[in-house]
Design an enzyme around this catalytic site. Structure first.
Site, PDB file in Angstrom:
ATOM      1  N   GLU A  91      -3.309  12.876 -48.868  1.00  0.00           N
ATOM      2  CA  GLU A  91      -2.114  13.553 -48.400  1.00  0.00           C
ATOM      3  C   GLU A  91      -1.880  14.708 -47.563  1.00  0.00           C
ATOM      4  O   GLU A  91      -1.309  14.715 -46.589  1.00  0.00           O
ATOM      5  CB  GLU A  91      -1.028  13.730 -49.460  1.00  0.00           C
ATOM      6  CG  GLU A  91      -0.701  12.460 -50.453  1.00  0.00           C
ATOM      7  CD  GLU A  91      -0.394  12.793 -51.815  1.00  0.00           C
ATOM      8  OE1 GLU A  91      -1.176  13.152 -52.576  1.00  0.00           O
ATOM      9  OE2 GLU A  91       0.888  12.614 -52.177  1.00  0.00           O
TER      10      GLU A  91
ATOM     11  N   ARG B  29       4.604  19.891 -47.182  1.00  0.00           N
ATOM     12  CA  ARG B  29       5.075  18.893 -47.856  1.00  0.00           C
ATOM     13  C   ARG B  29       6.474  18.846 -48.486  1.00  0.00           C
ATOM     14  O   ARG B  29       6.768  20.040 -48.964  1.00  0.00           O
ATOM     15  CB  ARG B  29       4.268  18.546 -49.358  1.00  0.00           C
ATOM     16  CG  ARG B  29       4.822  17.572 -50.011  1.00  0.00           C
ATOM     17  CD  ARG B  29       3.933  17.348 -51.333  1.00  0.00           C
ATOM     18  NE  ARG B  29       4.456  16.131 -52.055  1.00  0.00           N
ATOM     19  CZ  ARG B  29       4.517  16.529 -53.513  1.00  0.00           C
ATOM     20  NH1 ARG B  29       3.989  17.186 -54.240  1.00  0.00           N
ATOM     21  NH2 ARG B  29       5.064  15.394 -54.202  1.00  0.00           N
TER      22      ARG B  29
ATOM     23  N   ASN C 246       1.994  23.015 -49.901  1.00  0.00           N
ATOM     24  CA  ASN C 246       2.618  22.287 -50.990  1.00  0.00           C
ATOM     25  C   ASN C 246       3.144  23.361 -52.131  1.00  0.00           C
ATOM     26  O   ASN C 246       2.714  23.738 -52.654  1.00  0.00           O
ATOM     27  CB  ASN C 246       1.538  21.284 -51.754  1.00  0.00           C
ATOM     28  CG  ASN C 246       2.225  20.356 -52.729  1.00  0.00           C
ATOM     29  OD1 ASN C 246       3.602  20.580 -53.042  1.00  0.00           O
ATOM     30  ND2 ASN C 246       1.649  19.416 -53.145  1.00  0.00           N
TER      31      ASN C 246
ATOM     32  N   HIS D 121       6.169   9.681 -53.429  1.00  0.00           N
ATOM     33  CA  HIS D 121       4.494   9.510 -52.933  1.00  0.00           C
ATOM     34  C   HIS D 121       4.411   8.772 -51.745  1.00  0.00           C
ATOM     35  O   HIS D 121       3.384   8.027 -51.574  1.00  0.00           O
ATOM     36  CB  HIS D 121       3.993   8.728 -54.075  1.00  0.00           C
ATOM     37  CG  HIS D 121       3.880   9.189 -55.488  1.00  0.00           C
ATOM     38  ND1 HIS D 121       3.674   8.615 -56.749  1.00  0.00           N
ATOM     39  CD2 HIS D 121       3.647  10.545 -55.980  1.00  0.00           C
ATOM     40  CE1 HIS D 121       3.933   9.458 -57.817  1.00  0.00           C
ATOM     41  NE2 HIS D 121       3.750  10.665 -57.259  1.00  0.00           N
TER      42      HIS D 121
ATOM     43  N   ARG E 240       6.542  11.111 -68.246  1.00  0.00           N
ATOM     44  CA  ARG E 240       7.972  10.545 -68.065  1.00  0.00           C
ATOM     45  C   ARG E 240       8.101   9.200 -68.515  1.00  0.00           C
ATOM     46  O   ARG E 240       7.082   8.255 -68.499  1.00  0.00           O
ATOM     47  CB  ARG E 240       8.088  10.587 -66.552  1.00  0.00           C
ATOM     48  CG  ARG E 240       8.335  11.892 -66.015  1.00  0.00           C
ATOM     49  CD  ARG E 240       8.378  11.839 -64.041  1.00  0.00           C
ATOM     50  NE  ARG E 240       7.280  12.709 -63.733  1.00  0.00           N
ATOM     51  CZ  ARG E 240       6.986  12.747 -62.544  1.00  0.00           C
ATOM     52  NH1 ARG E 240       7.413  12.074 -61.565  1.00  0.00           N
ATOM     53  NH2 ARG E 240       6.239  13.568 -62.051  1.00  0.00           N
TER      54      ARG E 240
END
Ligand code: ADP
Length: 401
Positions: A384, A91, A7, A180, A241
């Site tokens: 993941e 990823r 990743n 996601h 955010r």
């Protein structure tokens, strides 16, 4: 089989060496502060001494060299030769409309990922750097890309279109993509197993709550709506955010405070959400500590966070025509009993009856509703990296993902 899962972020590279056949993580670690003189590699492997190495790691190519060196090292490593790495799974954040499933990386795929660069300027360039570094340093290992957007490739137009002139979709591909996806896919598949009646007819809302947060509506095992959109800024309130925001606020602010595009982007992405509202922290653990000592703004931030999440769960129950299960995952979803309790409080009308004891403690993966609750809620730790490893194995051995 050994799959190296990578990743690659802007200044970091996280990795896991996974044996998907045994379902085991053999080693894991990260390189942080890439590009700086004092970059740090942290590495752990089962039955081995953990290790931390500091040094000048100027780019992702050098970071990969460090990772390979530690994986091969006599004291800390798990392989004796780099050919023992059977494949690399990456990823990749944005697959645009081009990639709706995981793919083996070829020159054409790299061109495709480059075509999506404009859509994800904060992520895809770094993902590509990781891919290129592996092509240089592990030329014999096949590589696979697993996209964050792919699982949401099943969104129908009514969920992915904005209320903008249609030509902006066809000309610039401005639409909702969702992110996601690997996490929503894993936890929804797991929830379907826990419901024990096959995917057909199941109506599940998955909530991935980490530093970034998103919810998804999963019908028959397929994503039909999700809260993140064109970028990972839309939807739920997040650590830093805004989530949903009237776009007019941006225009108004740019005028009032004379903000540039870069400044307003930084404001919405880095200084808003939990940190912006609370003035305390973007980290839920720290907010909970502040709330416990009576900090009213921290409590307010938590209220906005859980109220918006509750609204999305209700909206998605409408999208799905009912609700069989809600899933909580990600650092907050898996660990914060307070967030789960405040979110589900008020959703009894959907048939959700929280069991406070189960919510407070138990195995990492567990049901948190009462035995007679009409709809069920689960905590499911996401995986993941495991999905990336299993997709990579499937693709290199020619079986469908
Ligand atoms: P990322 O999205 O970067 O992968 P994580 O999924 O690890 O992040 O989630 C990080 C968030 O999880 C942080 O807000 C952190 O405070 C929160 N978190 C982790 N452990 C706990 C806990 N025990 N209680 C409450 N929040 C937690």
């Amino acid at each position: 089989m050994n799959i190296l899962v990578l990743n690659s972020g802007s200044s970091s590279l996280k990795y896991q060496m996974i044996d998907p056949d045994a379902g085991k993580v053999l080693a894991s670690g990260s390189v942080e502060r890439i590009g700086m003189a004092d970059a740090v590699l942290t590495h752990r492997a089962e039955g081995r001494e953990p290790v931390k190495v500091s040094g000048e790691i100027l780019d992702h190519g050098i970071a990969i060299e460090y990772v390979l060196a530690v994986l091969l090292s006599r004291n800390h490593g798990v392989i004796a030769d780099r050919r023992e790495i059977d494949a690399v799974g990456h990823r990749v954040v944005h697959g645009g409309e081009l990639f709706t499933r995981s793919v083996r990386i070829t020159d054409e795929v790299i061109r495709g990922i480059r075509d999506c660069l404009e859509l994800a300027p904060l992520h895809n360039p770094h993902n590509l750097r990781g891919i290129e570094a592996c092509r240089d340093h592990l030329p014999e290992a096949p590589q696979v890309a697993v996209f964050d957007t792919a699982f949401h490739g099943t969104l129908p137009p009514e969920a992915f279109l904005y209320g903008l002139p249609y030509v902006l979709y066809t000309r610039h591909k401005i639409r909702r993509y969702g992110f996601h996806g690997t996490s929503h896919r894993y936890v929804s598949e797991r929830a379907i197993q826990l419901l024990g009646r096959g995917a057909e007819g199941t109506r599940i809302v998955t909530c991935h709550l980490g530093n970034g947060c998103s919810a998804a509506a999963i019908l028959d095992g397929r994503s039909v709506d999700t809260s993140m959109g064109f970028t990972p800024l839309e939807g739920l309130l997040m650590g830093t955010r805004t989530g949903d925001l009237d776009p007019s606020v941006v225009l108004y602010l740019m005028g009032k405070e004379e903000l540039s595009m870069a400044e307003v982007s930084s404001l919405m992405n880095k200084h808003s959400g939990l940190i912006g509202l609370s003035g305390v922290s973007s980290d839920m653990r720290e907010l909970e500590t502040a709330i416990a000592s009576g900090n009213a703004r921290a409590e307010l931030a938590l209220d906005v966070f859980t109220s918006r999440l509750r609204k999305y769960i209700g909206a998605y129950a409408a999208t799905l025509g009912g609700l069989d299960a809600v899933v909580f995952t990600g650092g907050i979803g898996e660990n914060s009993a307070l967030v789960r309790q405040k979110t589900l409080n008020g959703l009894q009308f959907l048939g959700l009856t929280l069991d406070s004891d189960r919510n407070a403690t138990g195995t990492r993966e567990r049901e948190i509703t009462t035995a007679d609750s009409r709809a069920r809620a689960f905590v499911i730790p996401t995986d993941e990296e495991g999905v990336i490893a299993r997709d990579t194995r499937a693709i290199i051995s020619g079986t469908p993902t």
